[in-house]
Design an enzyme around this catalytic site. Structure first.
Site, PDB file in Angstrom:
ATOM      1  N   SER A  49       0.839  -1.204   0.000  1.00 40.98           N
ATOM      2  CA  SER A  49       0.000   0.000   0.000  1.00 40.98           C
ATOM      3  C   SER A  49       0.874   1.254   0.000  1.00 40.98           C
ATOM      4  O   SER A  49       0.558   2.254  -0.652  1.00 40.98           O
ATOM      5  CB  SER A  49      -0.898   0.011   1.239  1.00 40.98           C
ATOM      6  OG  SER A  49      -1.875  -0.995   1.124  1.00 40.98           O
ATOM      7  N   ARG A  77     -33.839 -25.032  -8.881  1.00 36.22           N
ATOM      8  CA  ARG A  77     -33.868 -25.654  -7.554  1.00 36.22           C
ATOM      9  C   ARG A  77     -35.222 -25.401  -6.870  1.00 36.22           C
ATOM     10  O   ARG A  77     -35.680 -24.262  -6.789  1.00 36.22           O
ATOM     11  CB  ARG A  77     -32.734 -25.053  -6.713  1.00 36.22           C
ATOM     12  CG  ARG A  77     -32.742 -25.453  -5.271  1.00 36.22           C
ATOM     13  CD  ARG A  77     -32.238 -26.860  -5.082  1.00 36.22           C
ATOM     14  NE  ARG A  77     -32.214 -27.206  -3.669  1.00 36.22           N
ATOM     15  CZ  ARG A  77     -31.948 -28.420  -3.227  1.00 36.22           C
ATOM     16  NH1 ARG A  77     -31.675 -29.397  -4.071  1.00 36.22           N
ATOM     17  NH2 ARG A  77     -31.937 -28.660  -1.943  1.00 36.22           N
ATOM     18  N   GLU A 137      -4.023  -3.775  -7.016  1.00 40.75           N
ATOM     19  CA  GLU A 137      -4.083  -2.412  -7.592  1.00 40.75           C
ATOM     20  C   GLU A 137      -4.655  -1.401  -6.595  1.00 40.75           C
ATOM     21  O   GLU A 137      -5.378  -0.466  -6.955  1.00 40.75           O
ATOM     22  CB  GLU A 137      -4.808  -2.409  -8.936  1.00 40.75           C
ATOM     23  CG  GLU A 137      -4.034  -3.283  -9.921  1.00 40.75           C
ATOM     24  CD  GLU A 137      -4.256  -2.972 -11.367  1.00 40.75           C
ATOM     25  OE1 GLU A 137      -4.567  -1.815 -11.689  1.00 40.75           O
ATOM     26  OE2 GLU A 137      -4.091  -3.906 -12.173  1.00 40.75           O
TER      27      GLU A 137
END
Ligand code: CAA
Length: 382
Positions: A132, A268, A363
């Protein structure tokens, strides 16, 4: 911002969608299971022009724009998030700094081979002690005659084992903090480049992220990007665009989670009817659909600002933050909707859950995106 796509943007999206459905979907399942780099997919994307979507035709690209590029990344990510990030790291993080910030000689040397896919690219910024806090670079570059000599270690560098080109960041003047960082376009077959180990990750198994070691790695002086000391700006400007690619990847993963959930919920049965007829499930599906749409709009807004040559630091951070969190929520709900089956490898939602997580980390973590956005709005860029 135009909300209607141009014919060229639609065509790029549709080509990517067709490729994703017909070929990449199967490759995505297999690459996740075997941790294999999907070379045949990357080769075909090169032939389709999708490794140079926004690279001008004069440098061998498709001559489209960032909006088309974001649409392509989304389609790829629906089928295979690994392929999407391989393409995003190559285009946004390796090709763009050369295209946007490089000299004409650098563009002519690198871009045609990168746009065709002959040369894959990566972005070597992160270090063991600089994640960072990207300004905390320890890698050193020292000018000797006509070459810089680089020594140091880089971590988690996506695409690096397959790359021929790397954008490498190193301190040329450690006394100057972030103003002492420089950026270089490096050919990875230069002596001194070493891939130390490929990380064993939770998800995006087809995209290989490795630790790199540089020992007296020689880089010609002409491969410096911008000037000495401009490297931090190169990194930040590049990440403004890279975050658009990751936002688009997150939109694609979220969409895959929604599409799988819509299908399963209508098949389902529980309590005598398809689970899609239970409000508890409908509310989940509705929230997923809204957030994925909103994430796409934020992503395309950031892309269109970049296309217009306008600042997009705040908008790309917003897109990346929102899309990553929307993808993680969608994937979590998709597992929940699938119940016990969602926790097995039989259904793809388990992969979406693992793949979505990284979009909140690479990123720039979600915490860093919030710092960037807060900095921008406090400066009055609302
Ligand atoms: N564009 C241009 N310049 C910028 C900029 C931008 N977007 N952001 C900052 N700058 C400039 C500032 O104007 C300032 O310039 P001056 O010194 O001339 O005034 C300089 O950069 C320093 O700015 P800050 O003081 O804001 O810098 P900082 O040290 O506080 O760090 C940060 C800011 C936003 C936290 C930054 O370090 C950051 O983005 N960290 C996250 C790093 C990251 O995203 N890493 C990702 C690695 S790549 C990856 O993940 C690839 C992959 O696997 C796929």
């Amino acid at each position: 911002m135009e909300l209607e796509l141009s014919a060229a943007q639609r065509s790029a999206r549709d080509t990517a969608r067709r490729f994703a459905r017909e070929k990449l979907d199967r490759i995505g399942v297999e690459a996740d299971r075997t941790h294999r780099f999907p070379k045949e997919a990357i080769d075909e994307l090169g032939r389709l022009g999708m490794l140079g979507t926004f690279v001008p035709e004069e440098y061998g690209g498709a001559g489209l724009d960032q909006v088309a590029y974001a649409l392509v990344i989304e389609e790829l990510a629906v089928a295979c998030a690994s392929t999407a990030v391989i393409v995003s790291a190559h285009c946004s993080l390796a090709s763009w700094p050369i295209l946007g910030l490089g000299t004409d000689a650098q563009k002519r040397h690198f871009l045609p081979k990168m746009a065709s896919g002959e040369w894959l690219g990566c972005f070597a910024l992160t270090e063991p002690l600089a994640g960072s806090d990207a300004a905390g670079q320890k890698t050193r570059a020292v000018l000797h005659g006509d070459s810089y000599v680089i020594n140091g270690t880089k971590n988690f560098i996506t695409n690096s084992p397959q790359s021929k080109v790397a954008i490498v960041f190193a301190m040329t003047d450690p006394g100057k903090g972030h103003k002492g960082i420089s950026a270089f376009a490096v050919e990875t077959d230069s002596p001194g480049w070493q891939v130390v180990r490929v990380e064993d990750k939770m998800g995006i198994h087809g995209a290989h992220s490795a630790q790199l070691s540089f020992t007296d790695l020689r880089v010609p002086r002409g491969n410096l990007l911008m000037g000495e000391g401009d490297g931090f700006k190169v990194a930040m400007k590049t990440l403004d665009g890279g975050r658009i690619g990751i936002a688009a990847q997150a939109v694609g993963i979220g969409r895959a989670a929604l599409e799988a959930s819509l299908k399963y919920a209508q098949e389902r049965q529980s309590f005598g009817k398809p689970i899609s007829q239970h409000q508890a499930i409908q509310w989940k599906l509705a929230d997923m659909a809204v957030e994925i749409d909103a994430a796409r709009l934020l992503t395309l807004r950031a892309a269109s600002l970049k296309d217009a040559g306008k600042p997009c630091t705040k908008e790309s951070a917003m897109a990346k933050l929102f899309a990553a969190e929307a993808a993680m929520k969608a994937a979590t709900e998709a597992v929940q909707i699938h119940g016990g089956y969602g926790y097995t490898r039989e259904f793809k939602v388990e992969r979406y859950f693992r793949d979505a997580k990284i979009t909140e980390i690479y990123e720039g973590t979600s915490e860093i995106q919030r710092l960037v956005i807060a900095g921008q709005v406090l400066e009055g860029n609302r």
